[in-house]
Design a protein around this motif. Structure first.
Motif, short mmCIF file in Angstrom:
data_model
loop_
_atom_site.label_atom_id
_atom_site.label_comp_id
_atom_site.label_asym_id
_atom_site.label_seq_id
_atom_site.Cartn_x
_atom_site.Cartn_y
_atom_site.Cartn_z
N MET A 3 0.86 -1.18 0.00
CA MET A 3 0.00 0.00 0.00
C MET A 3 0.90 1.23 0.00
O MET A 3 1.79 1.35 0.83
N HIS A 4 0.68 2.12 -0.93
CA HIS A 4 1.47 3.34 -1.00
C HIS A 4 0.70 4.47 -0.35
O HIS A 4 -0.45 4.71 -0.69
N ARG A 5 1.32 5.11 0.61
CA ARG A 5 0.73 6.27 1.27
C ARG A 5 1.43 7.51 0.76
O ARG A 5 2.61 7.45 0.39
N PRO A 6 0.76 8.64 0.77
CA PRO A 6 1.43 9.86 0.33
C PRO A 6 2.58 10.20 1.28
O PRO A 6 2.50 9.96 2.48
N ASP A 30 2.49 4.16 12.05
CA ASP A 30 2.06 3.16 13.04
C ASP A 30 3.07 3.05 14.18
O ASP A 30 2.87 2.29 15.12
#
Length: 57
Positions: A3-6, A30
C-alpha cells in the motif's frame, strides 16, 4: 501487494545546498516500521524501543 501512502510534507523546504527534513514519526505512522522503495529495491525503516532508527534491505 504494498500500500502506497502519500509522503508527508517536509518540515523544512529543500533549498540549494540543503536537504529536506522529515519527522520519522510522520514517515512511520504506526510507530513501528515503514517500507521505502528505491529503484525497485525495498528497504525497511524501523524505530527501535530505545528511539533509534534502523534502515535494512
Amino acid at each position: 501487494m504494498s500500500m502506497h501512502r502519500p509522503v508527508p510534507a517536509p518540515l523544512q523546504s529543500q533549498t540549494s545546498g540543503s536537504s529536506a527534513v522529515y519527522d520519522a514519526h510522520d514517515l512511520i505512522p504506526d510507530g513501528i516500521k515503514a517500507e521505502i522503495v528505491l529503484d525497485g529495491q525495498t528497504y525497511t525503516l524501523r524505530i527501535t524501543r530505545t528511539g533509534k532508527l534502523i534502515l535494512t534491505k
